[in-house]
Design a protein around this motif. Sequence first.
Motif, PDB file in Angstrom:
ATOM      1  N   PHE A   1       0.825  -1.219   0.000  1.00  0.00           N
ATOM      2  CA  PHE A   1       0.000   0.000   0.000  1.00  0.00           C
ATOM      3  C   PHE A   1       0.857   1.267   0.000  1.00  0.00           C
ATOM      4  N   GLY A   2       2.144   1.168  -0.305  1.00  0.00           N
ATOM      5  CA  GLY A   2       3.001   2.332  -0.252  1.00  0.00           C
ATOM      6  C   GLY A   2       3.467   2.620   1.172  1.00  0.00           C
ATOM      7  N   THR A   3       3.959   3.839   1.375  1.00  0.00           N
ATOM      8  CA  THR A   3       4.472   4.228   2.696  1.00  0.00           C
ATOM      9  C   THR A   3       3.773   5.485   3.196  1.00  0.00           C
ATOM     10  N   LEU A   4       3.920   5.742   4.496  1.00  0.00           N
ATOM     11  CA  LEU A   4       3.453   6.976   5.121  1.00  0.00           C
ATOM     12  C   LEU A   4       4.500   8.072   4.913  1.00  0.00           C
ATOM     13  N   PRO A   5       4.180   9.331   5.242  1.00  0.00           N
ATOM     14  CA  PRO A   5       5.214  10.380   5.128  1.00  0.00           C
ATOM     15  C   PRO A   5       6.448  10.071   5.973  1.00  0.00           C
ATOM     16  N   SER A   6       6.286   9.303   7.043  1.00  0.00           N
ATOM     17  CA  SER A   6       7.425   8.935   7.890  1.00  0.00           C
ATOM     18  C   SER A   6       8.213   7.752   7.325  1.00  0.00           C
ATOM     19  N   GLY A   7       7.768   7.193   6.212  1.00  0.00           N
ATOM     20  CA  GLY A   7       8.454   6.055   5.612  1.00  0.00           C
ATOM     21  C   GLY A   7       8.013   4.709   6.138  1.00  0.00           C
ATOM     22  N   LYS A   8       7.072   4.689   7.090  1.00  0.00           N
ATOM     23  CA  LYS A   8       6.578   3.412   7.626  1.00  0.00           C
ATOM     24  C   LYS A   8       5.672   2.737   6.608  1.00  0.00           C
ATOM     25  N   ASP A   9       5.679   1.408   6.629  1.00  0.00           N
ATOM     26  CA  ASP A   9       4.874   0.660   5.668  1.00  0.00           C
ATOM     27  C   ASP A   9       3.384   0.842   5.990  1.00  0.00           C
ATOM     28  N   LEU A  10       2.608   1.268   5.003  1.00  0.00           N
ATOM     29  CA  LEU A  10       1.202   1.586   5.240  1.00  0.00           C
ATOM     30  C   LEU A  10       0.372   0.325   5.463  1.00  0.00           C
ATOM     31  N   PHE A  11       0.661  -0.770   4.746  1.00  0.00           N
ATOM     32  CA  PHE A  11      -0.130  -1.989   4.915  1.00  0.00           C
ATOM     33  C   PHE A  11       0.025  -2.540   6.336  1.00  0.00           C
ATOM     34  N   THR A  12       1.260  -2.576   6.843  1.00  0.00           N
ATOM     35  CA  THR A  12       1.481  -3.037   8.220  1.00  0.00           C
ATOM     36  C   THR A  12       0.742  -2.140   9.205  1.00  0.00           C
ATOM     37  N   PHE A  13       0.782  -0.850   8.957  1.00  0.00           N
ATOM     38  CA  PHE A  13       0.091   0.116   9.816  1.00  0.00           C
ATOM     39  C   PHE A  13      -1.416  -0.154   9.831  1.00  0.00           C
ATOM     40  N   LEU A  14      -1.998  -0.399   8.646  1.00  0.00           N
ATOM     41  CA  LEU A  14      -3.448  -0.611   8.565  1.00  0.00           C
ATOM     42  C   LEU A  14      -3.854  -1.975   9.126  1.00  0.00           C
ATOM     43  N   ALA A  15      -3.029  -2.992   8.916  1.00  0.00           N
ATOM     44  CA  ALA A  15      -3.359  -4.317   9.449  1.00  0.00           C
ATOM     45  C   ALA A  15      -3.403  -4.294  10.976  1.00  0.00           C
TER      46      ALA A  15
ATOM     47  N   TRP B   1      -6.580   3.508  11.918  1.00  0.00           N
ATOM     48  CA  TRP B   1      -6.930   3.937  10.566  1.00  0.00           C
ATOM     49  C   TRP B   1      -7.160   5.445  10.457  1.00  0.00           C
ATOM     50  N   GLY B   2      -7.851   6.017  11.432  1.00  0.00           N
ATOM     51  CA  GLY B   2      -8.141   7.448  11.379  1.00  0.00           C
ATOM     52  C   GLY B   2      -6.882   8.296  11.377  1.00  0.00           C
ATOM     53  N   ARG B   3      -5.847   7.843  12.077  1.00  0.00           N
ATOM     54  CA  ARG B   3      -4.595   8.596  12.109  1.00  0.00           C
ATOM     55  C   ARG B   3      -3.924   8.583  10.736  1.00  0.00           C
ATOM     56  N   ALA B   4      -4.028   7.452  10.020  1.00  0.00           N
ATOM     57  CA  ALA B   4      -3.459   7.389   8.669  1.00  0.00           C
ATOM     58  C   ALA B   4      -4.170   8.375   7.747  1.00  0.00           C
ATOM     59  N   VAL B   5      -5.498   8.481   7.884  1.00  0.00           N
ATOM     60  CA  VAL B   5      -6.239   9.454   7.074  1.00  0.00           C
ATOM     61  C   VAL B   5      -5.775  10.870   7.395  1.00  0.00           C
ATOM     62  N   SER B   6      -5.547  11.112   8.689  1.00  0.00           N
ATOM     63  CA  SER B   6      -5.151  12.456   9.120  1.00  0.00           C
ATOM     64  C   SER B   6      -3.774  12.841   8.576  1.00  0.00           C
ATOM     65  N   VAL B   7      -2.791  11.945   8.702  1.00  0.00           N
ATOM     66  CA  VAL B   7      -1.428  12.307   8.264  1.00  0.00           C
ATOM     67  C   VAL B   7      -1.337  12.421   6.743  1.00  0.00           C
ATOM     68  N   GLY B   8      -2.258  11.777   6.038  1.00  0.00           N
ATOM     69  CA  GLY B   8      -2.212  11.855   4.579  1.00  0.00           C
ATOM     70  C   GLY B   8      -3.036  12.980   4.000  1.00  0.00           C
ATOM     71  N   GLN B   9      -3.754  13.695   4.874  1.00  0.00           N
ATOM     72  CA  GLN B   9      -4.637  14.752   4.395  1.00  0.00           C
ATOM     73  C   GLN B   9      -3.920  15.812   3.553  1.00  0.00           C
TER      74      GLN B   9
END
Length: 496
Positions: free
Chosen positions: A254-268, A432-440
């Motif tokens: 799923f790509g990465t977050l702005p911090s470089g963390k793996d997004l799929f691991t974060f969402l799982a 999940w909500g935090r991922a939406v927030s940081v990607g806004q």
Amino acid sequence: MHDGTSPTKSDDGRSAHGPAGGTSLVERVASTPTPAALWAVGLLLLVGVEFGAVLQAGTALLAGLGRALSVLSPETVEGLRTAAESVPTLLSRETVPNQGWRRGPDGPWRATFAGLEPKVAWLVRVALVYAYAFAFLAWLWLGYRRYRTHYRLADWTPRDDVIDRLRGHRWGQFGFVVVFVFVVMALFAPALGPTTVDRNVLNPYDHEIRYYDAGTGEVDTITVGNANLQSGSEGAGQNVGPWTYDAYGRFHPFGTLPSGKDLFTFLAEGARISLSIGVASMLVSGVFGLAMATLTAYYKGLTDLLVVLTSDSIKSLPLLMVLILVVVVFQGTWLAEFYDGAVLLTAVLALVNWPYLWRAVRGPALQVAEATWIDAARSFGQSPAVIMRKHMAPYVVGYMMVYTSMSLGGVIIAVAGLSFLGLGITPPTPEWGRAVSVGQPYVATASWHISLLPGILITLVVTGFNALGDGIRDAIDPESEGGSGVEGAAAGGGGA
């Protein structure tokens, strides 16, 4: 003559399992042990290949309780975790590793499963996880069929028609598939992620990775934290999108977050938190709402009036404001830190949701309370508690399942909303909500995936729970024609 392996039928249409007909379930199993024994062997096989994961889950729960109550030292917690992780499991990343390196730009991959490309190795592990989950589901279905064929006394019960109707309900099946995929994602989050939460989120500078450095032409080593700093998704300037590799040979579905963390691991891992809060709060609300429904329907009068006033008082409160207020008031306390704040959110959501569930099943409970069999039970001298538990609750619990299923999606949205506002689950625990927030800030850039993918998942999961609730409702009440039956019954509980 009964041969000990198949049931016979009595004249009144009931299964008479040979000499065990009309006896307890244990005696029926003892008289026809083969089907139950084969079913039990299946369970042993399924648990056996994942015994290490079961041990790790128990250890994690014990460690969490030990830390919260300050009864376990960090050394003890680490020792327990190490011991549990030493037990091999089929679905672990140690069995099917997906992270490795290559010795040259086109050289073979090292340290991955069978030398496969990390993307392929990860797909193999995902396929194994879902195959295992389907096998477990099939085991449950087989158990029901065996119980129905070999051990149940009655040839037919109303539940058979409910299950048959649910099997033919396409919208409900869609909901079941979505919920099943979501639940498996939450339960097997440690195995499904391309990397671990500890490496990806919690302690990235405590772990190192090896990678091929094109500049020096050699295999080099770097901490995960430093690699993440060079792998963030920050729009057009730097981006690691879905289904791509970063500069260190790490695959990101799923790509990465702005911090470089793996997004799929974060969402799982976030799915695990959302599911825990949703199920726990709905379970508490459902049990309490069901108890209140049977109690008020049986006694009516003043008891009913008091519960009506209490529930209306709670329902008049603005839910979002209450959640924000409670989170802010308890911020920094041990309760807010217990399981990263999930326990506090569960308690609050259970408190504010039970009036809605009670209202939803109050009508059916009042109808059941007027049934002739309730009067018959009273005339036989049964206590009110027994009448409510054995003769009323079973007829209301189906409606409760419908509404808890439909309400669970709302709980997930509430938790995501709090995290979006910077409240709720304590950072850095994924949600999940935090991922939406940081990607806004990156919605209109090349890094659109940070907000869009968790947003799609939230929408899909909520729709799935609602569809499953629709399916259960139509299966329980086929005359509802899309909801009028249950809603009409529920409407009966609207007045005091």
